[in-house]
Write an enzyme that holds these catalytic residues in place. Structure first.
Site, mmCIF file in Angstrom:
data_model
loop_
_atom_site.group_PDB
_atom_site.id
_atom_site.type_symbol
_atom_site.label_atom_id
_atom_site.label_comp_id
_atom_site.label_asym_id
_atom_site.label_seq_id
_atom_site.Cartn_x
_atom_site.Cartn_y
_atom_site.Cartn_z
ATOM 1 N N LYS A 60 0.862 -1.187 0.000
ATOM 2 C CA LYS A 60 0.000 0.000 0.000
ATOM 3 C C LYS A 60 0.891 1.226 0.000
ATOM 4 O O LYS A 60 2.017 1.196 0.509
ATOM 5 C CB LYS A 60 -0.868 0.031 1.254
ATOM 6 N N ASP B 63 -6.851 4.225 -4.255
ATOM 7 C CA ASP B 63 -7.473 4.026 -2.948
ATOM 8 C C ASP B 63 -8.179 5.349 -2.638
ATOM 9 O O ASP B 63 -8.443 6.138 -3.557
ATOM 10 C CB ASP B 63 -6.394 3.659 -1.899
ATOM 11 N N GLY C 66 -20.225 7.011 3.913
ATOM 12 C CA GLY C 66 -19.345 7.310 2.781
ATOM 13 C C GLY C 66 -20.181 7.285 1.522
ATOM 14 O O GLY C 66 -21.118 6.482 1.405
ATOM 15 N N TYR C 67 -19.888 8.193 0.574
ATOM 16 C CA TYR C 67 -20.624 8.101 -0.697
ATOM 17 C C TYR C 67 -19.683 8.422 -1.862
ATOM 18 O O TYR C 67 -19.981 9.222 -2.743
ATOM 19 C CB TYR C 67 -21.871 9.000 -0.685
ATOM 20 N N GLY C 68 -18.531 7.772 -1.834
ATOM 21 C CA GLY C 68 -17.532 7.959 -2.883
ATOM 22 C C GLY C 68 -17.570 6.836 -3.899
ATOM 23 O O GLY C 68 -18.612 6.215 -4.126
ATOM 24 N N ASN C 69 -16.400 6.554 -4.479
ATOM 25 C CA ASN C 69 -16.289 5.601 -5.597
ATOM 26 C C ASN C 69 -16.743 4.191 -5.272
ATOM 27 O O ASN C 69 -17.195 3.469 -6.144
ATOM 28 C CB ASN C 69 -14.829 5.505 -6.052
#
Ligand code: GLU
Length: 427
Positions: free
Chosen positions: A107, A147, A219-222
């Protein structure tokens, strides 16, 4: 390093220790598994748009490479620190073992706030980072991907910088690239799609009906948007969502695409028409049937775990639940599909991309989707079988499972990693 920083990796290792007890691993093997193979820390000086130079700190941790090249994303976020990147790299080793893709774990990250930076600044930062770590990455060495805070465009810049340094076109150096430069079909929605397949298996296995089911998403991302859409299409109600600014709650349900459009326009889901305003953390404890943490680590803790109403948690984020919260939830009979299984669809399609890049032959949307479904379904079944078979000593035995799904996932993966380390003669 602050106390808080030093504890995240220690916490991350706790499920490993539980799995090691089940597998009867010797302490020296646990130590080898707990020690990242390589840690890079780089300084990246960038000319900002105002003409001033700013120096950013970047990291790349290669946790374990016994099962293949290191593999895992790159995070751009103000909270990035070595301890977080170490934890995320370790989780990638486990995740890649759970789904059986031939990779170790890695990572990377840069401590920065991409929301406050221009496209030009982000491009210079990405190129600087790629150049700084170029010697240590490559299709057979370490393969980054996106990420939190990074996307396909950033992968494109990284690839270009690497090609210039390597003097050749090597698309397998990084995954989740834009389609036109060797990206895979289905990679953009892969994490959500994989979590959706895992949710379907969990619902079937634990007899949780999905029609009319109330879903809450932090969360409302990808990664959150695709699963919201797939579950909505199946008849679920999206009753709560949030992001770093705030959240929206509506017990009647909200339309996932309208939510996404609203967030694109206003930068947050907060204030979505017809909803009640809630805080970023509130989706964890609102009244719902399925909870999907899809933001950052340490969101479900001993402080709020008792207030969780959901019967099923599908972890799209990495590390959203602390070990203390895990114990509380297990005692409450809440089933958790752990991060290392639930969100593994992203790296699985990254693997498909890497394979396609190496063959120079590309698959259709349908082929990718079918292969992803197979991998996720098999991984879920493997983990579930492990959970059913292994007896683990616990003070609580209410669950139908002998072992929680997280420990079972770690047992499945750690066995594969240790077998590889032994076959290589490393331990
Ligand atoms: N960052 C993603 C994860 O945590 C994807 C990693 C990858 O595709 O290599 O799984």
């Amino acid at each position: 390093m602050s106390e808080q920083e030093s504890s995240l990796y220690e916490e991350a290792l706790k499920p490993l220790k539980k799995a090691a007890a089940v597998l009867n691993l010797e302490p020296d093997i646990i130590e080898a598994l707990s020690s990242p193979e390589r840690i890079l820390i780089v300084s990246i000086p960038i000319k900002m748009d105002d003409g001033k130079i700013r120096v950013f700190t970047g990291y790349r941790v290669q946790h374990n490479t016994a099962r293949g090249p290191a593999k895992g994303g790159i995070r751009y976020h103000p909270g990035v620190c070595l301890d977080e990147v170490k934890s995320l790299a370790f989780w990638m080793s486990v995740k890649n073992g759970v789904v059986g893709v031939p990779y170790g774990g890695g990572k990377g990250g840069i401590t920065c706030d991409p929301k406050e930076m221009s496209q030009g600044e982000l491009e210079r930062l990405t190129r600087g980072y790629a150049a700084a770590i170029a010697k240590f990455v490559g299709p057979d060495q370490d393969v980054p991907a996106p990420d939190v805070g990074t996307n396909a465009q950033i992968m494109g810049w990284f690839a270009d910088e690497y090609y210039k340094i390597a003097g050749k076109y090597v698309p397998g150096v990084i995954t989740a690239k834009p389609l036109g430069i060797g990206g895979s079909r289905g990679r953009g929605t892969a994490t959500g799609r994989g979590a959706f397949f895992a949710t379907l298996e969990a619902a079937k296995t634990f007899k949780i009906p999905l029609k009319g089911t109330r879903v809450s998403i932090q969360g409302y991302g990808n990664v959150a948007r695709p699963i919201a859409k797939y579950l909505y299409e199946l008849g679920c109600k999206i009753v709560a969502v949030s992001d770093s600014v705030g959240g929206a709650y509506n017990p009647e349900g909200m339309h996932p695409i309208k939510l996404a459009d609203f967030k694109t326009k206003t930068r947050s889901v907060k204030g979505f028409p017809g909803s009640k305003e809630i805080n970023t953390i509130d989706p964890i404890t609102v009244d719902c049937d399925v909870l999907i943490p899809a933001a950052l680590e340490n969101q479900i803790t001993e402080k709020n775990a008792n207030d969780v109403k959901a019967k099923l948690i599908v972890e799209e984020a990495n590390g959203p639940t602390t070990p203390e919260a895990d114990k509380i939830l297990y005692e409450k009979d809440v089933v958790i599909v752990p991060d290392v299984l639930a969100n593994a669809g992203g790296v699985t399609v990254s693997y498909f991309e890497w394979v396609q890049n190496r063959m120079g032959y590309y698959w259709s949307d349908e082929e990718v989707d079918e292969k992803l479904k197979q991998v996720m379904t098999k991984a879920f079944k493997d983990v579930y079988q492990t959970a059913k078979q292994h007896q683990i000593e616990t003070s609580f035995t209410m669950q139908p499972l002998q072992m929680d799904m997280r420990t079972a996932a770690y047992v499945t993966a750690v066995k594969k990693i240790v077998d590889a380390m032994q076959a290589l003669g490393r331990v």
